[in-house]
Design a protein around this motif. Structure first.
Motif, mmCIF file in Angstrom:
data_model
loop_
_atom_site.group_PDB
_atom_site.id
_atom_site.type_symbol
_atom_site.label_atom_id
_atom_site.label_comp_id
_atom_site.label_asym_id
_atom_site.label_seq_id
_atom_site.Cartn_x
_atom_site.Cartn_y
_atom_site.Cartn_z
ATOM 1 N N SER A 1 0.831 -1.206 0.000
ATOM 2 C CA SER A 1 0.000 0.000 0.000
ATOM 3 C C SER A 1 0.864 1.255 0.000
ATOM 4 O O SER A 1 0.623 2.190 -0.779
ATOM 5 C CB SER A 1 -0.921 0.010 1.216
ATOM 6 O OG SER A 1 -1.815 -1.071 1.195
ATOM 7 N N LYS A 2 1.847 1.278 0.874
ATOM 8 C CA LYS A 2 2.726 2.451 0.963
ATOM 9 C C LYS A 2 3.453 2.683 -0.351
ATOM 10 O O LYS A 2 3.533 3.823 -0.844
ATOM 11 C CB LYS A 2 3.731 2.244 2.095
ATOM 12 C CG LYS A 2 4.676 3.413 2.334
ATOM 13 C CD LYS A 2 3.966 4.602 2.936
ATOM 14 C CE LYS A 2 4.963 5.681 3.351
ATOM 15 N NZ LYS A 2 4.288 6.858 3.946
ATOM 16 N N ILE A 3 3.957 1.606 -0.949
ATOM 17 C CA ILE A 3 4.699 1.726 -2.200
ATOM 18 C C ILE A 3 3.796 2.221 -3.333
ATOM 19 O O ILE A 3 4.213 3.047 -4.152
ATOM 20 C CB ILE A 3 5.356 0.377 -2.557
ATOM 21 C CG1 ILE A 3 6.509 0.081 -1.584
ATOM 22 C CG2 ILE A 3 5.864 0.365 -3.987
ATOM 23 C CD1 ILE A 3 7.105 -1.306 -1.719
ATOM 24 N N CYS A 4 2.561 1.754 -3.377
ATOM 25 C CA CYS A 4 1.632 2.180 -4.431
ATOM 26 C C CYS A 4 1.177 3.624 -4.248
ATOM 27 O O CYS A 4 0.983 4.352 -5.223
ATOM 28 C CB CYS A 4 0.401 1.276 -4.462
ATOM 29 S SG CYS A 4 0.675 -0.356 -5.171
ATOM 30 N N GLU A 5 0.993 4.041 -3.021
ATOM 31 C CA GLU A 5 0.367 5.336 -2.765
ATOM 32 C C GLU A 5 1.341 6.511 -2.807
ATOM 33 O O GLU A 5 0.928 7.655 -3.040
ATOM 34 C CB GLU A 5 -0.347 5.288 -1.411
ATOM 35 C CG GLU A 5 -1.565 4.366 -1.424
ATOM 36 C CD GLU A 5 -2.124 4.060 -0.047
ATOM 37 O OE1 GLU A 5 -1.722 4.764 0.916
ATOM 38 O OE2 GLU A 5 -2.930 3.125 0.084
ATOM 39 N N LEU A 6 2.646 6.265 -2.622
ATOM 40 C CA LEU A 6 3.605 7.361 -2.685
ATOM 41 C C LEU A 6 3.662 7.937 -4.099
ATOM 42 O O LEU A 6 3.589 7.193 -5.081
ATOM 43 C CB LEU A 6 4.995 6.882 -2.265
ATOM 44 C CG LEU A 6 5.239 6.765 -0.762
ATOM 45 C CD1 LEU A 6 6.537 6.024 -0.492
ATOM 46 C CD2 LEU A 6 5.278 8.148 -0.118
ATOM 47 N N PRO A 7 3.808 9.256 -4.238
ATOM 48 C CA PRO A 7 3.881 9.847 -5.575
ATOM 49 C C PRO A 7 5.230 9.604 -6.229
ATOM 50 O O PRO A 7 6.246 9.472 -5.550
ATOM 51 C CB PRO A 7 3.659 11.337 -5.298
ATOM 52 C CG PRO A 7 4.191 11.540 -3.913
ATOM 53 C CD PRO A 7 3.863 10.270 -3.172
ATOM 54 N N GLY A 8 5.224 9.584 -7.552
ATOM 55 C CA GLY A 8 6.466 9.408 -8.296
ATOM 56 C C GLY A 8 6.248 9.593 -9.780
ATOM 57 O O GLY A 8 6.353 8.651 -10.562
ATOM 58 N N ALA A 9 5.926 10.820 -10.187
ATOM 59 C CA ALA A 9 5.767 11.111 -11.613
ATOM 60 C C ALA A 9 7.097 10.907 -12.326
ATOM 61 O O ALA A 9 8.163 11.063 -11.721
ATOM 62 C CB ALA A 9 5.285 12.550 -11.795
ATOM 63 N N PRO A 10 7.090 10.555 -13.606
ATOM 64 C CA PRO A 10 8.349 10.415 -14.346
ATOM 65 C C PRO A 10 9.205 11.681 -14.240
ATOM 66 O O PRO A 10 8.736 12.791 -14.519
ATOM 67 C CB PRO A 10 7.876 10.182 -15.789
ATOM 68 C CG PRO A 10 6.538 9.538 -15.640
ATOM 69 C CD PRO A 10 5.926 10.213 -14.448
ATOM 70 N N GLY A 11 10.435 11.504 -13.794
ATOM 71 C CA GLY A 11 11.336 12.634 -13.598
ATOM 72 C C GLY A 11 11.232 13.272 -12.229
ATOM 73 O O GLY A 11 12.041 14.137 -11.879
ATOM 74 N N TYR A 12 10.233 12.843 -11.444
ATOM 75 C CA TYR A 12 9.995 13.405 -10.111
ATOM 76 C C TYR A 12 9.783 12.261 -9.114
ATOM 77 O O TYR A 12 8.850 12.264 -8.318
ATOM 78 C CB TYR A 12 8.768 14.317 -10.134
ATOM 79 C CG TYR A 12 8.914 15.502 -11.058
ATOM 80 C CD1 TYR A 12 9.371 16.730 -10.593
ATOM 81 C CD2 TYR A 12 8.608 15.380 -12.409
ATOM 82 C CE1 TYR A 12 9.507 17.817 -11.452
ATOM 83 C CE2 TYR A 12 8.745 16.455 -13.274
ATOM 84 C CZ TYR A 12 9.195 17.668 -12.791
ATOM 85 O OH TYR A 12 9.333 18.738 -13.648
ATOM 86 N N GLU A 13 10.677 11.291 -9.131
ATOM 87 C CA GLU A 13 10.510 10.073 -8.335
ATOM 88 C C GLU A 13 11.074 10.173 -6.920
ATOM 89 O O GLU A 13 11.221 9.154 -6.235
ATOM 90 C CB GLU A 13 11.181 8.893 -9.057
ATOM 91 C CG GLU A 13 10.589 8.535 -10.413
ATOM 92 C CD GLU A 13 11.262 9.221 -11.580
ATOM 93 O OE1 GLU A 13 10.984 8.850 -12.733
ATOM 94 O OE2 GLU A 13 12.075 10.154 -11.336
ATOM 95 N N ASP A 14 11.382 11.376 -6.452
ATOM 96 C CA ASP A 14 12.133 11.556 -5.203
ATOM 97 C C ASP A 14 11.522 10.830 -4.009
ATOM 98 O O ASP A 14 12.233 10.136 -3.262
ATOM 99 C CB ASP A 14 12.247 13.046 -4.869
ATOM 100 C CG ASP A 14 12.821 13.855 -6.022
ATOM 101 O OD1 ASP A 14 12.154 13.909 -7.070
ATOM 102 O OD2 ASP A 14 13.910 14.425 -5.871
ATOM 103 N N LYS A 15 10.220 10.980 -3.776
ATOM 104 C CA LYS A 15 9.611 10.427 -2.559
ATOM 105 C C LYS A 15 9.605 8.907 -2.577
ATOM 106 O O LYS A 15 9.936 8.263 -1.575
ATOM 107 C CB LYS A 15 8.195 10.977 -2.386
ATOM 108 C CG LYS A 15 8.164 12.437 -1.995
ATOM 109 C CD LYS A 15 6.755 12.940 -1.752
ATOM 110 C CE LYS A 15 6.761 14.416 -1.354
ATOM 111 N NZ LYS A 15 5.385 14.940 -1.146
ATOM 112 N N ILE A 16 9.235 8.310 -3.698
ATOM 113 C CA ILE A 16 9.231 6.851 -3.763
ATOM 114 C C ILE A 16 10.669 6.323 -3.736
ATOM 115 O O ILE A 16 10.957 5.304 -3.115
ATOM 116 C CB ILE A 16 8.456 6.327 -4.996
ATOM 117 C CG1 ILE A 16 8.430 4.805 -5.023
ATOM 118 C CG2 ILE A 16 9.023 6.868 -6.290
ATOM 119 C CD1 ILE A 16 7.740 4.151 -3.852
#
Length: 348
Positions: A8-23
């Motif tokens: 759940s945590k892995i799916c819900e964290l944001p990570g747009a292409p080029g902006y993957e910092d949080k995941i």
């Protein structure tokens, strides 16, 4: 069977292409003590290395980005226009919540022209992506204070369990990130034949970019990509259209729109699954590509590459669905393949 809170945590964290910092930061916390060394390259790919006995390298790639959007214009009323990052079916945007990542995160909704004021002709047409906008409910000056051109936008949806399945945004491809993390946990403290490079790649959804650059630097002898694939086991589907079915096991890729998998890797994965009594199904995907292509082509002289795929319904929607047993089968197959890769005859 599987760790639902972690998935759940892995799916819900944001990570747009080029902006993957949080995941990316979350993955590092999960795997840093499971490997001998890890690094983040210039593009943002995580390369985690577990040393093996032999002199060959096996690279396993799971992309950590998700389909998303990027802010391209904010009008005088504060409505946000966007550009897509990855492939979207326009009709799936209707009535969805999103998160705009600016100086702070702001919830927004996807809006378009109300059906009540559409002409009869407009009602017959599918609303195009260019006709959607993000409405944050804030005045324009507040929106422009927090959001700027280039601010990424991700979809807002939690993971839930539905019967024997999980349902969430970004099952593509966070379920593969989860599988690779779990495989590293199960291999921790074990002796493996070859160096394992667990690559959590960036920007797959916009052209396999992270896999291409990371593979060219690692130069693996073998490559296994982890990604979702279509499960069109739905009403109206012809047998030849289904690609895969939920609950029928891990999918072993034969080809997709960007790769013909090395027949030796396909045979190895099939034999490994059978020897370990792991349920599997073949995958022939006529269109679409995965990091498999980057692994196969970007290593010097090419790598012996294939893929383990996770059957998924409703791909590139916020209601992606995968079967828990299929996920478990994929973990088991990946671990068995890593442990037994030196026992196969790789000659042509």
């Amino acid at each position: 069977m599987i760790d639902i809170p972690l998935l759940s945590k892995i799916c819900e964290l944001p990570g747009a292409p080029g902006y993957e910092d949080k995941i990316r930061n979350y993955i590092i916390e999960q795997i840093k003590d499971l490997v001998d060394e890890w690094s983040v390259d210039s593009m943002g790919n995580i390369l985690a290395v577990k040393k093996g006995r032999g002199d060959k390298k096996l690279m396993v790639a799971a992309h950590m980005d998700e389909i998303a959007f990027i802010t391209k214009y904010i009008d005088d009323e504060g409505f946000i226009r966007f550009h897509t990052l990855g492939g979207f079916d326009p009709k799936t945007l209707t009535a969805q919540r999103v998160i705009v990542h600016g100086k702070e995160d702001i919830i927004g909704v996807m809006g378009c022209k109300p059906v009540h004021v559409m002409s009869a002709e407009e009602k017959k047409k599918i609303v195009q992506i260019s006709e959607y906008f993000v409405d944050t409910g804030l005045p324009a000056d507040k929106v422009k204070e927090i959001i700027e051109i280039g601010s990424p936008i991700t979809r807002e949806r939690s993971l839930i369990e539905m019967g024997d399945c999980v349902n969430s945004k970004s099952i593509d491809n966070r379920v593969s990130v989860y599988i690779l993390v779990e495989a590293l946990k199960e291999l921790h403290g074990k002796d493996i034949p070859y160096d394992l490079i667990a690559a959590f790649t960036v920007q797959e959804e916009v052209g396999l970019r992270g896999a291409i650059t990371s593979s060219s630097g690692v130069n693996p002898d073998f490559g296994i990509a982890l990604d979702t694939t279509i499960a069109y086991d739905l009403p109206g589907a012809k047998p030849e259209e289904k690609i895969t079915c939920l609950g029928k096991g891990a999918a072993i890729k034969i080809l997709d729109g960007s790769t013909i998998c090395d027949h030796r890797m396909v045979k190895f994965l099939k034999q490994t699954a059978d020897a370990n009594e792991i349920q599997w199904q073949p995958e022939v995907l006529p269109a679409g590509g995965t990091d498999t292509a980057g692994l196969q082509r970007s290593s010097q002289g090419g790598a012996i590459a294939g893929a383990i795929s996770i059957p998924t319904r409703n791909l590139h929607q916020v209601i992606e669905m995968a079967h828990k047993q299929d996920i478990r089968n994929c973990i088991d197959l990946l671990v068995a393949a890593i442990e037994g890769i030196d026992e196969f005859n790789w000659a042509f």
